[in-house]
Design an enzyme around this catalytic site. Structure first.
Site, PDB file in Angstrom:
ATOM      1  N   PHE A 160       0.816  -1.224   0.000  1.00 53.60           N
ATOM      2  CA  PHE A 160       0.000   0.000   0.000  1.00 53.60           C
ATOM      3  C   PHE A 160       0.843   1.264   0.000  1.00 53.60           C
ATOM      4  CE2 PHE A 160       1.100  -0.119   4.467  1.00 53.60           C
ATOM      5  CZ  PHE A 160       1.204   1.221   4.789  1.00 53.60           C
ATOM      6  N   LYS A 184      -0.718  -6.966  -9.387  1.00 58.29           N
ATOM      7  CA  LYS A 184      -1.766  -6.979  -8.350  1.00 58.29           C
ATOM      8  C   LYS A 184      -1.375  -5.978  -7.271  1.00 58.29           C
ATOM      9  CE  LYS A 184      -2.668  -8.317  -4.621  1.00 58.29           C
ATOM     10  NZ  LYS A 184      -3.293  -7.218  -3.872  1.00 58.29           N
ATOM     11  N   CYS A 292       9.475   1.637   3.940  1.00 55.14           N
ATOM     12  CA  CYS A 292      10.323   0.490   4.321  1.00 55.14           C
ATOM     13  C   CYS A 292      11.760   0.916   4.544  1.00 55.14           C
ATOM     14  CB  CYS A 292      10.263  -0.584   3.253  1.00 55.14           C
ATOM     15  SG  CYS A 292      11.068  -0.082   1.736  1.00 55.14           S
ATOM     16  N   GLU A 392       8.878  -4.369  13.443  1.00 55.24           N
ATOM     17  CA  GLU A 392       8.477  -3.234  12.608  1.00 55.24           C
ATOM     18  C   GLU A 392       7.142  -2.684  13.118  1.00 55.24           C
ATOM     19  OE1 GLU A 392       6.890  -4.001   8.546  1.00 55.24           O
ATOM     20  OE2 GLU A 392       8.431  -2.602   7.897  1.00 55.24           O
TER      21      GLU A 392
HETATM   22  P1  NAD Z   1       1.169  -6.688   2.993  1.00 54.27           P
HETATM   23  O1  NAD Z   1       2.108  -7.835   3.112  1.00 54.27           O
HETATM   24  O2  NAD Z   1       0.005  -6.626   3.892  1.00 54.27           O
HETATM   25  O3  NAD Z   1       0.576  -6.620   1.482  1.00 54.27           O
HETATM   26  C1  NAD Z   1       1.408  -6.754   0.368  1.00 54.27           C
HETATM   27  C2  NAD Z   1       0.602  -7.381  -0.757  1.00 54.27           C
HETATM   28  O4  NAD Z   1       0.169  -8.684  -0.352  1.00 54.27           O
HETATM   29  C3  NAD Z   1      -0.655  -6.593  -1.106  1.00 54.27           C
HETATM   30  O5  NAD Z   1      -0.825  -6.618  -2.506  1.00 54.27           O
HETATM   31  C4  NAD Z   1      -1.752  -7.333  -0.367  1.00 54.27           C
HETATM   32  O6  NAD Z   1      -3.000  -7.229  -1.035  1.00 54.27           O
HETATM   33  C5  NAD Z   1      -1.264  -8.757  -0.340  1.00 54.27           C
HETATM   34  N1  NAD Z   1      -1.649  -9.465   0.891  1.00 54.27           N
HETATM   35  C6  NAD Z   1      -1.872  -8.934   2.116  1.00 54.27           C
HETATM   36  N2  NAD Z   1      -2.174  -9.903   3.000  1.00 54.27           N
HETATM   37  C7  NAD Z   1      -2.131 -11.066   2.331  1.00 54.27           C
HETATM   38  C8  NAD Z   1      -2.345 -12.431   2.697  1.00 54.27           C
HETATM   39  N3  NAD Z   1      -2.660 -12.777   3.945  1.00 54.27           N
HETATM   40  N4  NAD Z   1      -2.198 -13.373   1.755  1.00 54.27           N
HETATM   41  C9  NAD Z   1      -1.866 -13.047   0.495  1.00 54.27           C
HETATM   42  N5  NAD Z   1      -1.672 -11.764   0.082  1.00 54.27           N
HETATM   43  C10 NAD Z   1      -1.799 -10.796   0.985  1.00 54.27           C
HETATM   44  O7  NAD Z   1       2.059  -5.368   3.093  1.00 54.27           O
HETATM   45  P2  NAD Z   1       1.524  -3.877   3.167  1.00 54.27           P
HETATM   46  O8  NAD Z   1       0.911  -3.655   4.495  1.00 54.27           O
HETATM   47  O9  NAD Z   1       0.742  -3.551   1.953  1.00 54.27           O
HETATM   48  O10 NAD Z   1       2.904  -3.077   3.065  1.00 54.27           O
HETATM   49  C11 NAD Z   1       3.700  -2.785   4.187  1.00 54.27           C
HETATM   50  C12 NAD Z   1       4.827  -3.765   4.300  1.00 54.27           C
HETATM   51  O11 NAD Z   1       5.595  -3.775   3.105  1.00 54.27           O
HETATM   52  C13 NAD Z   1       5.813  -3.371   5.402  1.00 54.27           C
HETATM   53  O12 NAD Z   1       6.219  -4.533   6.090  1.00 54.27           O
HETATM   54  C14 NAD Z   1       6.970  -2.749   4.642  1.00 54.27           C
HETATM   55  O13 NAD Z   1       8.212  -2.812   5.303  1.00 54.27           O
HETATM   56  C15 NAD Z   1       6.972  -3.595   3.404  1.00 54.27           C
HETATM   57  N6  NAD Z   1       7.637  -2.925   2.293  1.00 54.27           N
HETATM   58  C16 NAD Z   1       8.860  -3.399   1.915  1.00 54.27           C
HETATM   59  C17 NAD Z   1       9.540  -2.789   0.886  1.00 54.27           C
HETATM   60  C18 NAD Z   1      10.884  -3.301   0.478  1.00 54.27           C
HETATM   61  O14 NAD Z   1      11.351  -2.933  -0.592  1.00 54.27           O
HETATM   62  N7  NAD Z   1      11.544  -4.143   1.261  1.00 54.27           N
HETATM   63  C19 NAD Z   1       8.971  -1.699   0.213  1.00 54.27           C
HETATM   64  C20 NAD Z   1       7.711  -1.254   0.612  1.00 54.27           C
HETATM   65  C21 NAD Z   1       7.047  -1.872   1.662  1.00 54.27           C
END
Ligand code: NAD
Length: 508
Positions: A160, A184, A292, A392
């Site tokens: 997000f 996605k 992140c 985190e």
């Molecule tokens: P998230 O893991 O909740 O979601 C990421 C993606 O997975 C989304 O498209 C979401 O729809 C999907 N998703 C969510 N829950 C799921 C599930 N149970 N099963 C399958 N798919 C699922 O992450 P978020 O809250 O959208 O983003 C924040 C996280 O992303 C933080 O931990 C942040 O550190 C990390 N992040 C990492 C980087 C990097 O480059 N390392 C960059 C940006 C964000």
């Protein structure tokens, strides 16, 4: 998820999946709400796709693949130049959609769009990036060379917090290599995705090359399990990234998961402390701490912590927390109501663990009581056993840790389960050099608090911040999205008659 009110379906815009260059409309019952976190209001509805939509997108991407793979490279590159131009032209519109869905300030959203376009700049040079090596005469009249071949239909699953920048770190790289893509995005911040796909089509991107499927868990499962998808890059939390990696690789896919983080900046006693205080507040609270690469821990060596604390407090007092579209806003709301609750819980955890809560963001009253606003929080005397050190939080909560020596500070960073970004603040080049050599974190800043590498470079953490072997973007991104072929070639000359030999081919 049910429709929130009977009239809502009639009044709210409904986003569409984008498959084969066309919007795929869905019924209101197949959608979920999109909130503006600054007002708490539902402002659109986003489709909840699953197996059927992923199947349709894979079919479209599979049909588009052969012609896209075989397109002359200059023609493919020209589409990227046109796309780059359109993304620039629409950068403010994209930024407004980011601010509306995510809550970050408009200037921050605009900066995100520009950082994303850097990867499209890189993709414009695709004829060079896709070149191989050629070595003639490796044996008698035998030449050898390498080719970079695309993988086929591939996918991107994105979080997000960067609705434009993270997708543009992935799909242009995959497309430039000749793959066709299913993206996605997160359902929390979907607005800017549809526009990107439409701009791609307007730039000349052939139908089916870039497809968008909205959805959550069900869509992700369908992508991970689909036999037609050859590779996935996932960006998001470590728990989901591990599932995507383990299930995807078990099914023979190439998977890179770039995941959660907890970044610390090390401050040495000789550092410019005003610069450090600016950096700490900008990195810790920019985008409401939802980056992140945000540094949310400050490890102060010697007595620097005591000197920094009033400087940080002074800057916190001047922060303007408001709707991200409001001029002069430094920080907007938290992106969702649930996440705001989770950050509030983390502040309670820090208190119960015995950290000193110097500024309590829970006391802040936002400009709109229905919005998901939260003030910034500052903890002092955070120690490595505490969960607020180890986990985190992904919100505007900053912690000061005290270390006696440089070595102790580096050991704290190296002992952490996450390793995404880190930074050292010092005027001593020798100390900075030692830090770069000894710290076990791949992305390093020297007097730079958010050391996101430039768009033409690779990007990846390690340990629990990255699951998989190859970084994304840059030359590593080219390697990720291609299969290298090694060709050994001989062209018989007319009239040649060689002896039959069963000896293993050598180099003579
Ligand atoms: P998230 O893991 O909740 O979601 C990421 C993606 O997975 C989304 O498209 C979401 O729809 C999907 N998703 C969510 N829950 C799921 C599930 N149970 N099963 C399958 N798919 C699922 O992450 P978020 O809250 O959208 O983003 C924040 C996280 O992303 C933080 O931990 C942040 O550190 C990390 N992040 C990492 C980087 C990097 O480059 N390392 C960059 C940006 C964000």
């Amino acid at each position: 998820m049910a429709i929130d009110s009977p009239n809502e379906a009639a009044t709210l815009p409904i986003l569409s999946h984008y498959i084969n260059g066309t919007r795929v409309e869905v019924l209101p019952e197949q959608t979920g709400p999109v909130y503006n976190p600054a007002t708490g209001q539902v402002i659109a509805r986003v489709p909840r796709g699953g197996q059927a939509e992923v199947d349709a997108a894979v079919a479209a991407a599979g049909a588009a693949f052969p012609a896209w793979r075989d397109m002359p490279l200059i023609a493919r590159s020209n589409i990227f130049f046109a796309f780059r131009g359109l993304m620039h032209e629409h950068r403010e519109e994209l930024a407004r959609l980011i601010t509306r869905d995510h809550g970050k300030t408009f200037p921050d959203a605009l900066a995100e769009v520009l950082r994303g376009i850097e990867t499209i700049d890189f993709a414009c040079g695709l004829p060079v990036h896709l070149s191989g090596m050629n070595t003639p005469n490796v044996s008698t009249k035998v030449d050898t060379y390498t080719m970079r071949a695309p993988l086929g239909v591939v996918a991107a699953i994105t979080p997000f917090n960067f609705p434009v920048m993270v997708p543009t770190w992935i799909y242009p790289m995959a497309l430039m290599a000749g793959n066709t893509v299913i993206l996605k995005p997160s359902s929390h911040t979907p607005g800017a995705t549809q526009l990107q796909a439409e701009l791609w089509t307007r730039a000349g991107g052939p139908d089916g090359t870039l497809n968008i499927v909205y959805g959550g868990k069900e869509a992700v499962r369908a992508i991970v399990e689909h036999p037609g998808i050859r590779a996935i890059q996932f960006v998001g939390s470590t728990a989901v990234g591990r599932y995507v990696f383990e299930e995807g690789t078990r099914r023979g896919k190439r998977v890179g998961s770039y995941t959660s983080a907890k970044n610390a900046m090390l401050v040495l006693p000789d550092a410019d402390l005003d610069m450090v205080a600016d950096a700490a507040v900008a990195a810790g609270f920019g985008s409401a701490g939802e980056r992140c690469m945000a540094q949310t821990l400050l490890i102060a060596v010697g007595d620097t912590g005591g000197q920094l604390r009033p400087r940080i407090l002074d800057r916190i007092a001047r922060l303007k927390i408001a709707d991200g579209m409001e001029p002069g806003a430094d920080m907007g709301p938290i992106y969702s109501r649930e996440h705001r609750e989770s950050v509030i819980d983390w502040i309670g955890v820090g208190e119960s663990e015995g950290a000193e809560l110097v500024v309590d963001g829970r006391a802040f009253e936002g400009p709109n009581p229905d919005g998901f606003f939260l003030g910034v929080s500052l903890f002092d005397n955070v120690t490595p056993e505490m969960r607020i050190f180890r986990e985190e939080i992904f919100g505007p909560v900053f912690g000061i840790v005290h270390a006696k020596t440089f070595e102790e500070g580096v050991a704290l960073i190296n002992g952490h389960r996450y390793a995404n970004g880190t930074a050292v603040f010092t005027k001593d080049g020798g100390a900075a050099r030692r830090f770069k050599l000894e710290v076990d974190v791949p992305m390093i800043g020297v007097n730079v608090p958010i050391p996101v590498p430039a768009g033409f470079m690779s990007f990846s953490g390690s340990k629990d911040s990255s699951i998989g072997d190859l970084p994304m973007r840059g030359e590593d991104g080219v390697r990720f999205w291609t299969q290298q072929k090694m060709v050994t070639e001989r062209w018989p000359e007319p009239g040649r008659q060689g002896p039959l030999s069963l000896v293993f081919p050598g180099n003579s």
